[in-house]
Design a protein around this motif. Structure first.
Motif, PDB file in Angstrom:
ATOM      1  N   ARG A   1       0.825  -1.201   0.000  1.00 47.15           N
ATOM      2  CA  ARG A   1       0.000   0.000   0.000  1.00 47.15           C
ATOM      3  C   ARG A   1       0.860   1.251   0.000  1.00 47.15           C
ATOM      4  NH1 ARG A   1      -4.829   0.023   4.167  1.00 47.15           N
ATOM      5  NH2 ARG A   1      -5.499   1.591   2.657  1.00 47.15           N
ATOM      6  N   ALA A   2       0.392   2.254  -0.723  1.00 47.54           N
ATOM      7  CA  ALA A   2       1.070   3.546  -0.749  1.00 47.54           C
ATOM      8  C   ALA A   2       0.584   4.396   0.419  1.00 47.54           C
ATOM      9  CB  ALA A   2       0.794   4.257  -2.063  1.00 47.54           C
ATOM     10  N   GLY A   3       1.467   5.239   0.932  1.00 45.48           N
ATOM     11  CA  GLY A   3       1.064   6.065   2.055  1.00 45.48           C
ATOM     12  C   GLY A   3       2.071   7.142   2.367  1.00 45.48           C
ATOM     13  N   VAL A   4       1.889   7.765   3.515  1.00 42.92           N
ATOM     14  CA  VAL A   4       2.762   8.844   3.972  1.00 42.92           C
ATOM     15  C   VAL A   4       3.087   8.609   5.441  1.00 42.92           C
ATOM     16  CG1 VAL A   4       1.885  10.562   2.332  1.00 42.92           C
ATOM     17  CG2 VAL A   4       0.761  10.275   4.554  1.00 42.92           C
ATOM     18  N   ARG A   5       4.170   9.209   5.886  1.00 39.49           N
ATOM     19  CA  ARG A   5       4.502   9.227   7.313  1.00 39.49           C
ATOM     20  C   ARG A   5       4.253  10.644   7.822  1.00 39.49           C
ATOM     21  NH1 ARG A   5       7.054   4.739   9.477  1.00 39.49           N
ATOM     22  NH2 ARG A   5       7.550   3.172   7.895  1.00 39.49           N
ATOM     23  N   ALA A   6       3.516  10.722   8.917  1.00 39.98           N
ATOM     24  CA  ALA A   6       3.106  12.020   9.448  1.00 39.98           C
ATOM     25  C   ALA A   6       4.033  12.464  10.571  1.00 39.98           C
ATOM     26  CB  ALA A   6       1.663  11.937   9.958  1.00 39.98           C
ATOM     27  N   TYR A   7       4.376  13.748  10.548  1.00 38.89           N
ATOM     28  CA  TYR A   7       5.262  14.332  11.556  1.00 38.89           C
ATOM     29  C   TYR A   7       4.636  15.606  12.110  1.00 38.89           C
ATOM     30  CZ  TYR A   7       8.966  11.295   9.707  1.00 38.89           C
ATOM     31  OH  TYR A   7       9.709  10.209   9.298  1.00 38.89           O
ATOM     32  N   ARG A   8       4.918  15.863  13.374  1.00 35.64           N
ATOM     33  CA  ARG A   8       4.549  17.113  14.027  1.00 35.64           C
ATOM     34  C   ARG A   8       5.730  17.611  14.851  1.00 35.64           C
ATOM     35  NH1 ARG A   8      -0.059  20.452  13.414  1.00 35.64           N
ATOM     36  NH2 ARG A   8      -1.881  19.185  12.893  1.00 35.64           N
ATOM     37  N   VAL A   9       5.771  18.914  15.049  1.00 42.16           N
ATOM     38  CA  VAL A   9       6.822  19.505  15.892  1.00 42.16           C
ATOM     39  C   VAL A   9       6.401  19.408  17.353  1.00 42.16           C
ATOM     40  CG1 VAL A   9       8.081  21.601  16.461  1.00 42.16           C
ATOM     41  CG2 VAL A   9       7.581  21.064  14.067  1.00 42.16           C
ATOM     42  N   PHE A  10       7.310  18.894  18.184  1.00 43.58           N
ATOM     43  CA  PHE A  10       7.065  18.784  19.626  1.00 43.58           C
ATOM     44  C   PHE A  10       8.041  19.704  20.345  1.00 43.58           C
ATOM     45  CE2 PHE A  10       7.402  16.837  23.850  1.00 43.58           C
ATOM     46  CZ  PHE A  10       6.049  16.631  24.160  1.00 43.58           C
ATOM     47  N   GLN A  11       7.498  20.508  21.251  1.00 40.38           N
ATOM     48  CA  GLN A  11       8.329  21.411  22.050  1.00 40.38           C
ATOM     49  C   GLN A  11       8.479  20.848  23.461  1.00 40.38           C
ATOM     50  OE1 GLN A  11      10.109  24.533  21.475  1.00 40.38           O
ATOM     51  NE2 GLN A  11      10.856  23.618  23.380  1.00 40.38           N
ATOM     52  N   PRO A  12       9.665  20.306  23.792  1.00 40.98           N
ATOM     53  CA  PRO A  12       9.864  19.783  25.153  1.00 40.98           C
ATOM     54  C   PRO A  12       9.817  20.907  26.195  1.00 40.98           C
ATOM     55  CG  PRO A  12      11.574  19.020  23.635  1.00 40.98           C
ATOM     56  CD  PRO A  12      10.842  20.114  22.942  1.00 40.98           C
ATOM     57  N   VAL A  13       9.613  20.510  27.450  1.00 38.26           N
ATOM     58  CA  VAL A  13       9.637  21.485  28.537  1.00 38.26           C
ATOM     59  C   VAL A  13      10.968  22.218  28.548  1.00 38.26           C
ATOM     60  CG1 VAL A  13       9.598  21.739  31.047  1.00 38.26           C
ATOM     61  CG2 VAL A  13       7.968  20.209  29.917  1.00 38.26           C
ATOM     62  N   SER A  14      12.032  21.487  28.287  1.00 35.83           N
ATOM     63  CA  SER A  14      13.351  22.125  28.175  1.00 35.83           C
ATOM     64  C   SER A  14      14.068  21.508  26.983  1.00 35.83           C
ATOM     65  CB  SER A  14      14.180  21.916  29.451  1.00 35.83           C
ATOM     66  OG  SER A  14      14.408  20.543  29.681  1.00 35.83           O
ATOM     67  N   GLY A  15      14.631  22.347  26.169  1.00 36.45           N
ATOM     68  CA  GLY A  15      15.350  21.853  25.004  1.00 36.45           C
ATOM     69  C   GLY A  15      14.772  22.372  23.700  1.00 36.45           C
ATOM     70  N   MET A  16      15.424  21.994  22.644  1.00 35.52           N
ATOM     71  CA  MET A  16      15.076  22.443  21.301  1.00 35.52           C
ATOM     72  C   MET A  16      13.879  21.668  20.765  1.00 35.52           C
ATOM     73  SD  MET A  16      17.761  22.528  18.085  1.00 35.52           S
ATOM     74  CE  MET A  16      19.002  23.363  19.095  1.00 35.52           C
ATOM     75  N   PRO A  17      13.004  22.321  19.987  1.00 36.01           N
ATOM     76  CA  PRO A  17      11.904  21.577  19.374  1.00 36.01           C
ATOM     77  C   PRO A  17      12.428  20.505  18.432  1.00 36.01           C
ATOM     78  CG  PRO A  17      12.047  23.804  18.466  1.00 36.01           C
ATOM     79  CD  PRO A  17      12.971  23.749  19.635  1.00 36.01           C
ATOM     80  N   LEU A  18      11.678  19.423  18.300  1.00 36.19           N
ATOM     81  CA  LEU A  18      12.101  18.329  17.436  1.00 36.19           C
ATOM     82  C   LEU A  18      10.894  17.773  16.699  1.00 36.19           C
ATOM     83  CD1 LEU A  18      12.616  15.010  19.374  1.00 36.19           C
ATOM     84  CD2 LEU A  18      11.617  17.021  20.471  1.00 36.19           C
ATOM     85  N   LEU A  19      11.177  17.104  15.581  1.00 33.02           N
ATOM     86  CA  LEU A  19      10.124  16.449  14.825  1.00 33.02           C
ATOM     87  C   LEU A  19       9.804  15.102  15.466  1.00 33.02           C
ATOM     88  CD1 LEU A  19      10.752  16.949  10.994  1.00 33.02           C
ATOM     89  CD2 LEU A  19       9.089  18.076  12.469  1.00 33.02           C
ATOM     90  N   VAL A  20       8.518  14.807  15.585  1.00 28.33           N
ATOM     91  CA  VAL A  20       8.058  13.523  16.108  1.00 28.33           C
ATOM     92  C   VAL A  20       7.267  12.823  15.004  1.00 28.33           C
ATOM     93  CG1 VAL A  20       6.561  12.381  17.774  1.00 28.33           C
ATOM     94  CG2 VAL A  20       8.007  14.277  18.495  1.00 28.33           C
ATOM     95  N   GLU A  21       7.672  11.591  14.709  1.00 29.76           N
ATOM     96  CA  GLU A  21       6.930  10.799  13.729  1.00 29.76           C
ATOM     97  C   GLU A  21       5.713  10.186  14.417  1.00 29.76           C
ATOM     98  OE1 GLU A  21       7.274   6.602  11.449  1.00 29.76           O
ATOM     99  OE2 GLU A  21       9.115   7.805  11.443  1.00 29.76           O
ATOM    100  N   LEU A  22       4.531  10.611  13.989  1.00 30.32           N
ATOM    101  CA  LEU A  22       3.301  10.109  14.589  1.00 30.32           C
ATOM    102  C   LEU A  22       2.970   8.710  14.093  1.00 30.32           C
ATOM    103  CD1 LEU A  22       1.116  13.343  14.293  1.00 30.32           C
ATOM    104  CD2 LEU A  22       2.678  12.670  16.135  1.00 30.32           C
TER     105      LEU A  22
END
Length: 252
Positions: free
Chosen positions: A91-112
């Protein structure tokens, strides 16, 4: 003299082809060892699962390392990122990502997770998760290869990308910084709200596993041996006599 010249030219050509095939074989072996080392490193991390703070994702000295990480924070109200051309099974598809901002530290991409695409390629919706704690595998983003195509903004703001070019995405999202590693969510973690994402901790999706590289290496080395064998046969075989040739007569 002409025959010797032809033999020399033939051997030169054969040696060039043998060298090329051998080089390709060793390249495949190198890729096999590289990917096997990656799998071994991830296996060790998943075996221990000692969570490190999300802040380690920003460490540039560990940009290619793997780690199990967990921490609190919130998903930023920024557009989702969909990584295109991500097959799963047949099957064809996509991987979804969102930006997560930790309590402390740099924002990072999270693969949902992975979502299928219908036949009309209508992109799925990726609601902003309300989750305030994430855990998963920290790893480098999927290799972009030689692709240098910017993410395309959709009418709803979602970014459709064919590679995770983090500097480019940071610019598109207008973020001052973005961690060099991404987080693959633990498959056991639930997200709400959101669709039923398919998740895994596979670090080599849509790429060749080590055993396939080994198979290709064997093929290249086999071709090199075949060229060598052909060159030897053509060099040492006895020339065929011309059909119909007559033995000269002797006169008394």
């Amino acid at each position: 003299m002409s025959i010797r010249r032809n033999i020399a030219f033939g051997w030169l050509l054969a040696l060039l082809v043998i060298a090329l095939f051998t080089r390709l074989g060793f390249w495949q072996l190198g890729r096999m060892h590289q990917k096997q080392a990656m799998l071994d490193a991830v296996h060790a991390v998943l075996h221990d699962r000692r969570p490190q703070p999300l802040a380690v994702a920003a460490d540039p000295q560990r940009g290619t390392a793997y780690a199990w990480s967990a921490g609190a924070g919130r998903f930023a109200a920024l557009p989702a990122i969909l990584l295109d051309n991500q097959g799963r099974g047949d099957r064809a598809g996509v991987r979804a990502y969102r930006v997560f901002q930790p309590v402390s530290g740099m924002p990072l991409l999270v693969e949902l997770g992975w979502l299928p695409l219908p036949g009309d390629r209508r992109l799925p919706e990726v609601p902003l998760p309300a989750t305030t704690h994430v855990a998963g595998l920290l790893l480098p983003p999927p290799s972009a290869g030689i692709v240098d195509v910017p993410a395309v903004a959709q009418p709803d703001g979602t970014l459709l990308a064919i590679a995770l070019d983090l500097p480019m995405l940071r610019h598109a999202l207008r973020l001052p910084a973005l961690a060099p590693r991404v987080l693959k969510l633990d498959p056991a973690q639930r997200l709400a709200p959101g669709p039923a994402y398919a998740r895994d901790l596979d670090i080599l999706p849509n790429t060749l596993p080590p055993e396939r590289h080994l198979g290709y290496a064997v093929q290249w080395f086999g071709l090199a041996l075949a060229v060598l064998a052909t060159a030897l046969v053509l060099t040492f075989r006895k020339p065929a006599r011309t059909q119909g040739a007559r033995t000269p007569r002797t006169h008394a």
